[in-house]
Motif scaffolding. Structure first.
Motif, short mmCIF file in Angstrom:
data_model
loop_
_atom_site.label_atom_id
_atom_site.label_comp_id
_atom_site.label_asym_id
_atom_site.label_seq_id
_atom_site.Cartn_x
_atom_site.Cartn_y
_atom_site.Cartn_z
N ASN A 140 0.82 -1.22 0.00
CA ASN A 140 0.00 0.00 0.00
C ASN A 140 0.86 1.27 0.00
O ASN A 140 0.42 2.33 0.40
N GLN A 141 2.10 1.12 -0.45
CA GLN A 141 3.04 2.21 -0.70
C GLN A 141 3.45 2.98 0.55
O GLN A 141 3.61 4.20 0.52
N VAL A 142 3.66 2.26 1.63
CA VAL A 142 4.18 2.86 2.85
C VAL A 142 5.64 2.43 2.99
O VAL A 142 5.95 1.25 2.99
N ILE A 143 6.51 3.43 3.08
CA ILE A 143 7.94 3.15 3.25
C ILE A 143 8.27 3.16 4.73
O ILE A 143 7.91 4.09 5.45
N VAL A 144 8.95 2.10 5.17
CA VAL A 144 9.38 1.98 6.56
C VAL A 144 10.91 1.83 6.54
O VAL A 144 11.45 1.04 5.77
N LEU A 145 11.57 2.62 7.38
CA LEU A 145 13.03 2.59 7.45
C LEU A 145 13.46 2.15 8.84
O LEU A 145 12.86 2.53 9.84
N ASN A 146 14.51 1.37 8.90
CA ASN A 146 15.10 0.94 10.16
C ASN A 146 15.67 2.16 10.86
O ASN A 146 16.46 2.93 10.27
N GLN A 147 15.32 2.35 12.11
CA GLN A 147 15.79 3.53 12.85
C GLN A 147 17.30 3.56 13.01
O GLN A 147 17.89 4.62 13.21
N ASP A 148 17.96 2.42 12.90
CA ASP A 148 19.41 2.38 13.02
C ASP A 148 20.13 2.97 11.82
O ASP A 148 21.34 3.16 11.85
N LEU A 149 19.39 3.28 10.76
CA LEU A 149 20.00 3.94 9.60
C LEU A 149 20.66 5.26 9.98
O LEU A 149 21.62 5.67 9.35
N VAL A 150 20.15 5.90 11.03
CA VAL A 150 20.70 7.20 11.42
C VAL A 150 22.18 7.11 11.81
O VAL A 150 22.87 8.13 11.83
N HIS A 151 22.65 5.90 12.08
CA HIS A 151 24.05 5.72 12.47
C HIS A 151 24.98 5.51 11.27
O HIS A 151 26.19 5.40 11.44
N LEU A 152 24.39 5.43 10.10
CA LEU A 152 25.17 5.19 8.88
C LEU A 152 25.58 6.51 8.24
O LEU A 152 24.97 7.55 8.48
N PRO A 153 26.58 6.45 7.36
CA PRO A 153 26.95 7.66 6.60
C PRO A 153 25.77 8.13 5.74
O PRO A 153 24.96 7.32 5.27
N ASN A 154 25.70 9.43 5.54
CA ASN A 154 24.59 10.02 4.78
C ASN A 154 24.43 9.40 3.40
O ASN A 154 23.32 9.23 2.92
N LYS A 155 25.54 9.06 2.75
CA LYS A 155 25.45 8.50 1.40
C LYS A 155 24.69 7.18 1.40
O LYS A 155 23.97 6.87 0.45
N LEU A 156 24.82 6.39 2.46
CA LEU A 156 24.12 5.11 2.55
C LEU A 156 22.65 5.32 2.89
O LEU A 156 21.77 4.63 2.37
N ILE A 157 22.36 6.28 3.75
CA ILE A 157 20.97 6.61 4.07
C ILE A 157 20.26 7.07 2.80
O ILE A 157 19.15 6.62 2.50
N LYS A 158 20.92 7.93 2.04
CA LYS A 158 20.34 8.44 0.80
C LYS A 158 20.05 7.28 -0.17
O LYS A 158 18.99 7.23 -0.78
N TYR A 159 20.99 6.35 -0.28
CA TYR A 159 20.78 5.20 -1.16
C TYR A 159 19.56 4.39 -0.73
O TYR A 159 18.73 4.01 -1.56
N VAL A 160 19.43 4.11 0.56
CA VAL A 160 18.29 3.32 1.05
C VAL A 160 16.98 4.04 0.75
O VAL A 160 16.01 3.43 0.30
N VAL A 161 16.94 5.34 0.98
CA VAL A 161 15.73 6.12 0.71
C VAL A 161 15.39 6.09 -0.78
O VAL A 161 14.23 5.87 -1.17
N ILE A 162 16.39 6.28 -1.63
CA ILE A 162 16.17 6.22 -3.08
C ILE A 162 15.68 4.84 -3.48
O ILE A 162 14.71 4.71 -4.23
N HIS A 163 16.31 3.81 -2.96
CA HIS A 163 15.93 2.42 -3.27
C HIS A 163 14.46 2.18 -2.93
O HIS A 163 13.69 1.69 -3.75
N GLU A 164 14.07 2.55 -1.72
CA GLU A 164 12.69 2.31 -1.30
C GLU A 164 11.71 3.21 -2.06
O GLU A 164 10.61 2.77 -2.41
N ALA A 165 12.10 4.43 -2.35
CA ALA A 165 11.22 5.32 -3.11
C ALA A 165 10.99 4.78 -4.53
O ALA A 165 9.88 4.90 -5.07
#
Length: 67
Positions: free
Chosen positions: A6-31
């Protein structure tokens, strides 16, 4: 991260501990899953268009253990 049917993106809260480039990749991937549900060529092409170095970032992310 995940994108539900139903197009709801959920992210693991531990992503905040990763480098920004990896967070951005995960967000792009899920989007990109909002448009393409599976990891077919059209999905990979869209991810690559938005994040040209996604293969390198994906490899880096797979080498990190998130609890």
């Amino acid at each position: 991260g995940s994108c539900s049917s139903n197009q709801v993106i959920v992210l693991n809260q531990d992503l905040v501990h990763l480098p920004n480039k990896l967070i951005k990749y995960v967000v792009i991937h899920e989007a990109c899953h909002l448009k393409h549900k599976h990891h077919q060529k059209s999905f990979r092409d869209l991810v690559e268009n938005l994040c040209p170095n996604y293969k390198l970032l994906r490899k880096e992310l797979k080498n990190i253990i998130i609890r």
